[in-house]
Write an enzyme that holds these catalytic residues in place. Structure first.
Site, PDB file in Angstrom:
ATOM      1  N   HIS A  59       0.865  -1.184   0.000  1.00 46.25           N
ATOM      2  CA  HIS A  59       0.000   0.000   0.000  1.00 46.25           C
ATOM      3  C   HIS A  59       0.899   1.229   0.000  1.00 46.25           C
ATOM      4  O   HIS A  59       1.770   1.378   0.861  1.00 46.25           O
ATOM      5  CB  HIS A  59      -0.916   0.024   1.219  1.00 46.25           C
ATOM      6  CG  HIS A  59      -1.879   1.179   1.196  1.00 46.25           C
ATOM      7  ND1 HIS A  59      -3.148   1.071   0.655  1.00 46.25           N
ATOM      8  CD2 HIS A  59      -1.745   2.467   1.611  1.00 46.25           C
ATOM      9  CE1 HIS A  59      -3.757   2.242   0.757  1.00 46.25           C
ATOM     10  NE2 HIS A  59      -2.931   3.096   1.328  1.00 46.25           N
ATOM     11  N   CYS A  60       0.671   2.118  -0.959  1.00 46.39           N
ATOM     12  CA  CYS A  60       1.530   3.297  -1.115  1.00 46.39           C
ATOM     13  C   CYS A  60       0.748   4.562  -0.792  1.00 46.39           C
ATOM     14  O   CYS A  60      -0.191   4.913  -1.515  1.00 46.39           O
ATOM     15  CB  CYS A  60       2.069   3.372  -2.545  1.00 46.39           C
ATOM     16  SG  CYS A  60       3.140   4.806  -2.827  1.00 46.39           S
ATOM     17  N   PRO A  61       1.116   5.277   0.266  1.00 44.54           N
ATOM     18  CA  PRO A  61       0.404   6.522   0.587  1.00 44.54           C
ATOM     19  C   PRO A  61       0.629   7.612  -0.450  1.00 44.54           C
ATOM     20  O   PRO A  61      -0.198   8.523  -0.575  1.00 44.54           O
ATOM     21  CB  PRO A  61       0.995   6.918   1.946  1.00 44.54           C
ATOM     22  CG  PRO A  61       2.328   6.248   1.999  1.00 44.54           C
ATOM     23  CD  PRO A  61       2.172   4.968   1.246  1.00 44.54           C
ATOM     24  N   ASN A  96      -3.251   4.553  -2.640  1.00 44.26           N
ATOM     25  CA  ASN A  96      -3.833   3.384  -3.282  1.00 44.26           C
ATOM     26  C   ASN A  96      -2.932   2.183  -3.039  1.00 44.26           C
ATOM     27  O   ASN A  96      -1.745   2.335  -2.738  1.00 44.26           O
ATOM     28  CB  ASN A  96      -3.970   3.624  -4.791  1.00 44.26           C
ATOM     29  CG  ASN A  96      -4.937   2.678  -5.467  1.00 44.26           C
ATOM     30  OD1 ASN A  96      -5.548   1.824  -4.812  1.00 44.26           O
ATOM     31  ND2 ASN A  96      -5.083   2.810  -6.774  1.00 44.26           N
TER      32      ASN A  96
END
Length: 295
Positions: free
Chosen positions: A139-141, A145
């Site tokens: 999960h990439c802030p 997403n």
């Protein structure tokens, strides 16, 4: 009493761990829009400073043909950078919950304890998004997403073009800084920012590229740590089950044609340059089945 004390300690520790994990996941979710805004503002700021301070200097000091070529390269990099960032941001990574019950064989699949649905191979539950993600990487802030099956290519191209663009900016900024006796301070600042970002993002890009070359996701790389250590201890090579060789792995990951790209060990015949061009096509397949080394 002596037996219940360790048990109570373990329960208290697990409860604390769960609270901290939930707090971290909630923080990441809340920080997502801020991180996306930072990226947009950063790109917009560098774009503005390039047109207001950097490109005018090159217009006055290089031949017109060289300046036109520079502008074409700049527009190409800028468009691909923004395109892949937006696509990574808005493209759902893919989830088995969005598919019909008969869209794939669920007979031998594990069931997610949180979603209570069958999980295809390489699917993991994201505690931030609260759903299962096909071929989840992480999960990439910064894109607010999950990086998964349908947007992983956009994410990697975004990192690649970001790294390349900042490296070129450092190179282009070096000339006016070195040749001008009174270069604007904003150019020095921009040089430092681009240099720092190019090292950070470039390292991240190469690290992720190494996973792709070995047929792994970030999650799988961490999961395989013990297997790699055991293989190293026994002086044996370790190969991930989905590792079909670096070139085939890259072809499967970056190619956008709908036919079964890379589903054979034959040499690549596709145009590699197409891998790095903007494309709205989804990756081949449906994210529920993958070739293994035994196929």
């Amino acid at each position: 009493g002596n037996q219940t004390q360790p048990r109570d300690t373990i329960m208290a520790w697990r409860l604390t761990e769960e609270v901290l994990e939930n707090f971290a996941n909630l923080s990441i979710k809340r920080l997502g829009p801020l991180c996306v805004t930072v990226v947009f503002v950063g790109i917009a700021s560098v774009t503005y400073l390039s047109f207001s301070d950097l490109l005018p200097w090159y217009y006055e000091n290089v031949p017109i043909i060289a300046f036109i070529a520079l502008c074409i390269m700049y527009i190409f990099l800028w468009f691909n950078l923004v395109f892949n960032f937006i696509m990574a941001l808005v493209t759902p990574p893919g989830s088995p919950s969005n598919r019909g019950e008969n869209s794939y064989d669920t007979g031998h699949l594990k069931v997610c304890k949180q979603c209570r649905i069958p999980k295809p191979p390489r699917t993991h539950h994201c505690r931030v998004c609260k759903k299962c993600v096909l071929k989840m990487d992480h999960h990439c802030p910064w894109i607010n997403n999950c990086v998964g099956y349908y947007n992983h290519r956009y994410f990697m191209l975004f990192l690649g073009y970001f790294s390349l663009s900042t490296c070129i900016m450092v190179f282009l900024l070096s000339f006016p800084i070195c040749l001008l006796n009174d270069a604007p301070m904003i150019l020095y600042f921009l040089w430092c920012v681009c240099g720092t970002v190019s090292i950070a993002v470039g390292t991240l890009f190469l690290w992720n590229l190494s996973f792709i070359c070995t047929g792994q996701t970030t999650i799988e790389w961490f999961v395989n740590a013990d297997k790699r250590a055991l293989a190293k201890k026994n002086r044996q090579p370790f190969h991930h089950i989905y590792d079909l060789g670096p070139l085939t792995n890259l072809e499967i990951f970056f190619a956008t044609e709908r036919q079964k790209i890379g589903f054979s060990r034959a040499p690549m015949k596709k145009n590699v340059l197409k891998w790095f061009l903007p494309s709205l096509r989804p990756p081949p397949g449906d994210g529920t089945s993958y070739l293994t080394r035994q196929d």
